[in-house]
Design an enzyme around this catalytic site. Structure first.
Site, PDB file in Angstrom:
ATOM      1  N   PHE A  30       0.853  -1.189   0.000  1.00  0.00           N
ATOM      2  CA  PHE A  30       0.000   0.000   0.000  1.00  0.00           C
ATOM      3  C   PHE A  30       0.892   1.242   0.000  1.00  0.00           C
ATOM      4  CE2 PHE A  30      -3.171   3.001   1.540  1.00  0.00           C
ATOM      5  CZ  PHE A  30      -4.291   2.600   0.819  1.00  0.00           C
ATOM      6  N   ALA A  64       0.124  -2.214   5.913  1.00  0.00           N
ATOM      7  CA  ALA A  64       0.821  -2.124   7.203  1.00  0.00           C
ATOM      8  C   ALA A  64       0.251  -3.077   8.245  1.00  0.00           C
ATOM      9  CB  ALA A  64       0.789  -0.688   7.721  1.00  0.00           C
ATOM     10  N   CYS A  88       3.959   2.612   4.655  1.00  0.00           N
ATOM     11  CA  CYS A  88       3.622   4.035   4.632  1.00  0.00           C
ATOM     12  C   CYS A  88       2.128   4.203   4.885  1.00  0.00           C
ATOM     13  CB  CYS A  88       3.992   4.643   3.281  1.00  0.00           C
ATOM     14  SG  CYS A  88       3.541   6.388   3.151  1.00  0.00           S
ATOM     15  N   ILE A  89       1.824   4.948   5.947  1.00  0.00           N
ATOM     16  CA  ILE A  89       0.437   5.227   6.303  1.00  0.00           C
ATOM     17  C   ILE A  89       0.259   6.736   6.237  1.00  0.00           C
ATOM     18  CG2 ILE A  89      -1.359   4.954   8.053  1.00  0.00           C
ATOM     19  CD1 ILE A  89       0.539   2.754   9.302  1.00  0.00           C
ATOM     20  N   ILE A  90      -0.630   7.174   5.361  1.00  0.00           N
ATOM     21  CA  ILE A  90      -0.880   8.606   5.183  1.00  0.00           C
ATOM     22  C   ILE A  90      -2.258   8.926   5.743  1.00  0.00           C
ATOM     23  CG2 ILE A  90      -1.126  10.482   3.504  1.00  0.00           C
ATOM     24  CD1 ILE A  90       0.798   8.882   1.678  1.00  0.00           C
ATOM     25  N   HIS A  96      -9.376   5.585  10.535  1.00  0.00           N
ATOM     26  CA  HIS A  96      -8.619   4.434  10.035  1.00  0.00           C
ATOM     27  C   HIS A  96      -7.106   4.640  10.157  1.00  0.00           C
ATOM     28  CE1 HIS A  96      -8.173   0.715   7.817  1.00  0.00           C
ATOM     29  NE2 HIS A  96      -7.372   1.311   6.963  1.00  0.00           N
TER      30      HIS A  96
END
Length: 158
Positions: A30, A64, A88-90, A96
């Site tokens: 992702f 993730a 990578c978490i945006i 969420h």
């Protein structure tokens, strides 16, 4: 032991010698442009630290939240000196972001503690894409250095 220096290890330090290490990398797909850049920087730094390419296993997971279970499977193989988590978490407009960031981070930490295995957590969390792009190379490089340093430190403490 490696001496009394309590700061960051210098280049050429035994703590940053990766020649004998086996490293596992789990990469979330992702936000793949970012995670690919993290992985490229990480693998380049591992090579610079002397980790042979044939000693690096690199697997991919969807996101993730799936990283910890793959780390656990690698830890159970008992062949790695350290593992690296890449993702990578945006932040979006919903809760969420917090859920994914908190749960993936807790899972990575739990695996490291349960298996007494260093895991460099480079699952980056950012407010937006430009922040992620700005961090991708440095965080990938940092993850490699953390993995090598901690693997050597734990070996010295054993």
């Amino acid at each position: 032991m490696f001496g009394a220096n309590k700061g960051a290890p210098e280049a050429g330090s035994k703590l940053l010698d990766g020649r004998k290490l086996y490293i596992g990398i789990v990469q979330a797909r992702f936000n793949e442009d970012i995670t690919n850049a993290l992985a490229d920087a990480c693998k380049a730094e591992l090579a610079a630290l002397g980790v042979p390419e044939k000693h690096v296993d690199h697997v991919y997971v969807p996101g993730a939240l799936e990283v910890p279970v793959a780390l656990q499977a690698m830890a159970e193989q008992d062949k790695y000196d350290a593992l690296i988590a890449l993702g990578c978490i945006i932040r979006g407009e919903t809760y969420h972001f917090e859920l994914v960031a908190n749960e993936s981070g807790a899972g990575v930490s739990r695996i490291a503690l349960d298996y007494q295995l260093p895991i460099a957590n480079a699952i980056i969390t950012t407010e937006d894409l430009p922040q992620a792009v700005a961090r991708q190379t440095d965080k990938g490089r940092d993850a490699a250095r953390v993995a090598v340093e901690m693997a050597n430190l734990l070996d010295a403490l054993a």
